[in-house]
Write an enzyme that holds these catalytic residues in place. Sequence first.
Site, PDB file in Angstrom:
ATOM      1  N   HIS A  64     -38.192  22.405  43.263  1.00 45.11           N
ATOM      2  CA  HIS A  64     -37.540  23.510  44.055  1.00 45.11           C
ATOM      3  C   HIS A  64     -35.836  24.204  43.897  1.00 45.11           C
ATOM      4  CE1 HIS A  64     -40.336  22.722  47.657  1.00 45.11           C
ATOM      5  NE2 HIS A  64     -40.576  21.555  47.344  1.00 45.11           N
ATOM      6  N   LEU A  65     -36.024  25.240  44.066  1.00 43.30           N
ATOM      7  CA  LEU A  65     -34.534  25.765  43.124  1.00 43.30           C
ATOM      8  C   LEU A  65     -33.813  26.342  44.813  1.00 43.30           C
ATOM      9  CD1 LEU A  65     -35.909  27.164  39.136  1.00 43.30           C
ATOM     10  CD2 LEU A  65     -34.669  24.735  40.535  1.00 43.30           C
ATOM     11  N   ARG A  66     -34.770  26.681  45.734  1.00 39.15           N
ATOM     12  CA  ARG A  66     -33.590  26.422  46.849  1.00 39.15           C
ATOM     13  C   ARG A  66     -33.297  28.651  46.813  1.00 39.15           C
ATOM     14  NH1 ARG A  66     -35.906  22.624  49.067  1.00 39.15           N
ATOM     15  NH2 ARG A  66     -35.534  20.998  49.279  1.00 39.15           N
ATOM     16  N   ASN A  96     -41.122  27.585  49.359  1.00 38.97           N
ATOM     17  CA  ASN A  96     -39.847  27.276  50.876  1.00 38.97           C
ATOM     18  C   ASN A  96     -39.119  27.883  50.839  1.00 38.97           C
ATOM     19  OD1 ASN A  96     -40.045  25.171  49.059  1.00 38.97           O
ATOM     20  ND2 ASN A  96     -39.706  23.918  51.296  1.00 38.97           N
ATOM     21  N   HIS A 234     -48.142  15.713  44.725  1.00 41.52           N
ATOM     22  CA  HIS A 234     -47.104  14.476  44.966  1.00 41.52           C
ATOM     23  C   HIS A 234     -48.501  13.302  45.757  1.00 41.52           C
ATOM     24  CE1 HIS A 234     -46.832  17.008  48.374  1.00 41.52           C
ATOM     25  NE2 HIS A 234     -45.216  16.887  48.191  1.00 41.52           N
ATOM     26  N   ASP A 307     -40.834  17.107  42.100  1.00 41.95           N
ATOM     27  CA  ASP A 307     -40.615  17.534  43.338  1.00 41.95           C
ATOM     28  C   ASP A 307     -39.175  16.767  43.571  1.00 41.95           C
ATOM     29  OD1 ASP A 307     -40.962  18.365  46.094  1.00 41.95           O
ATOM     30  OD2 ASP A 307     -41.437  16.399  46.882  1.00 41.95           O
ATOM     31  N   HIS A 311     -30.879  19.113  48.569  1.00 38.47           N
ATOM     32  CA  HIS A 311     -29.736  18.924  50.278  1.00 38.47           C
ATOM     33  C   HIS A 311     -28.484  18.741  50.389  1.00 38.47           C
ATOM     34  CE1 HIS A 311     -34.113  19.618  51.822  1.00 38.47           C
ATOM     35  NE2 HIS A 311     -34.287  18.739  51.746  1.00 38.47           N
TER      36      HIS A 311
END
Lengths: 427, 309
Positions: A64-66, A96, A234, A307, A311
């Site tokens: 996830h690179l956001r 996402n 996962h 994964d 945050h």
Amino acid sequence: MNTTIIRNGHVIDPANKRDEIADLYIAKGRIAEKSEVRDPNSDVEKIDAKGLIVAPGLIDMHVHLREPGFSHKETIESGARAAAAGGFTTIVCMPNTSPVPDNSSTIAWIKDSAARVACVNVLPAGAISKNLAGEELAPIGSLAKAGVVAITDDGHCIQNHEIMRRAVEYARMVGVPVLDHCQDYSLVGNGVVHEGYWSTLLGLPGWPGAGEEAIVMRNILLAELCDHPIHCQHLTTAGSVRLLREARARGVKISGEICPHHIALTDEAIQNFDTNYKMNPPLRSQTDVDALLDGIADGTLSILCSDHAPHAEFEKEVEFDVAPFGIIGLETELGLFIDLLVHKHAKIDIVRLIEMCTIEPARLLKLDAGTLSPGARADVTLIDPALKWTVSVDQFQSASRNSPFNGWKLKGRAVRTIVGGKTVWKL
Amino acid sequence: MTTHWTRKDLLGLRELSADEINFILDTADAFKQVGTREIKKVPSLRGKTLVNFFVEPSTRTRTSFELAALRLSADVINISATTSSLTKGETLKDTARNLEALHADILVLRHGSAGAPQFLANQLKASVINAGDGAHEHPTQALLDLYTIREKRRQIAGLHVAIVGDILFSRVARSNIFGLVKLGARVTLVGPSTLVPREFEKLGVEVSHKVDEVLPKADVVNLLRIQHERQRREYFPGIGEYIRFFGLTKERAKLLKADCLIMHPGPINRGVEIDSEVADGLHSVILNQVTNGLAVRMAVLYLCGGISA
């Protein structure tokens, strides 16, 4: 400097069945034959790889690179640096984000941005459904044309089996694999930790293993029905391993991946309500961990991934049940996998480990990567499998610090990462 | 045997030893007498500030803590919030820092999230007293239950205690289980299989789904409130069926031993988990629990408040 010689390394290239002490030549950004390197004395970068493994650049297909939307957690640039520091030359970023890449222009934005700022290859995954809502199909054909390497609603899971079936059938036409986060919403409800002893003791809402297995079973049935690959992301439970093992033995196009935390930790770790042990799917029981290790050993689980889920600290420093799921992993992944799978549990050898981080994901995603074949893009990872080091989140390249592994002592890590012939990171 | 107290916080009974639990109960004995005097006040916490921070609604527990603190001569402020700190836009850590800035000495926290008191205890120099966190623990409720049993039956070891009702979602049940097992009681959990999963057996208790088989053997029956607000409908088919299988009706009460104690943490759903006549009957020690709650909370505030000073 156009030419590089990596000397005296232990070259491991599972796709070509190479496993030998040799020199590796790089010219013009590609893996070269010795004969192509004309004058070995002028303008040649020499890297001494004695005692090191020289592997194809590692691939992590679950990151996830956001960006776009959550650059306070991670950016494409910082996430790519974290990948490089972890030994990864190619990463697949999950959809996402905000906006969701359920359209060609968002995919184009990610690719443009990555081309400008990322020091490793960043390959986007597109959404299966519009806005990841699980209701209407995203324009999967246009996404494929825009260059997604897979489609997934990761973080979400399409609950309606008919919609999932049509997505898989349609994806088959355009030739992209389908990746699925396996979670049955009705069974899992508001669960935040593995349903078992510790959820009972702590009074935290339970996330039963059956909630994963029900969707793994669904995916097996649909992969069979549609004759198209579905990759289960996962995986965490003994039941999932059992289902996958049986289906793969029958030749169903189903595969599964594994994250380091799901074999490094059990649900016992949640007992102090530390939100760095909260991820989705959750940490499971020792029985599940044992089954996952066996699944890795016998090839049922064929791909290793992180994964990586950054945050911000303020987002994680809240009540356990309202904290966001996920931990970062790019910079601890290789160390944990070598330490646990090769050294501690001796479930696989380093050759298989490299295979699971290179040619296995490359085959599934049909990437031109994961080998050291002459002519291939010179993505190379140098690994010291015996190097002892201590994880320190303060030294991470990632913009976030949400790792439960701070202070862990590990054996084995990447020491140099080369992308397109250029060293992008070095210990 | 413990003769002094070393903990700044009371987060749950799981972390306490049997000696520590008994020490709190012994201390409560002394404070219980205070409530019978004409002047019901002692100066133990004079000059100290206690914050009652209730993020989940409560009248009974909050009032009990408030009165306990006032009888110890502490200054008390009440803060209630109907939402979690996160939905107010403030993190729990920021909430903690704000309370610290008020120089609070003791923080009594009721919170809907399991683990929230532990989170604050790690951040604060002040004492943190858990007044109920999610479905995790409600230590002062269990302590007052233990105190009441000990008061009526002299000792807890060897007694057979049945806890009946919604165990899965109950913090009262968990704290009681930890305390009773440590003090040597035999514990049987009774309720529908959906609300009393077998996993609880690993906590050292028995699980039964047949209340009629358990009642005749029990020395204490602790009835838990059927918590409509936490329940999703699929956990049992309805109140009627619950009463038929598990309610302590007048008829069922005839199965009880003559000296069996009936307990309930309140508030009671009359006619659901317990019939009105039984709640008010000879077996019932429900109001003793309320009185003892005050003494137990005084003891806890006195002991923990003395450490954080």
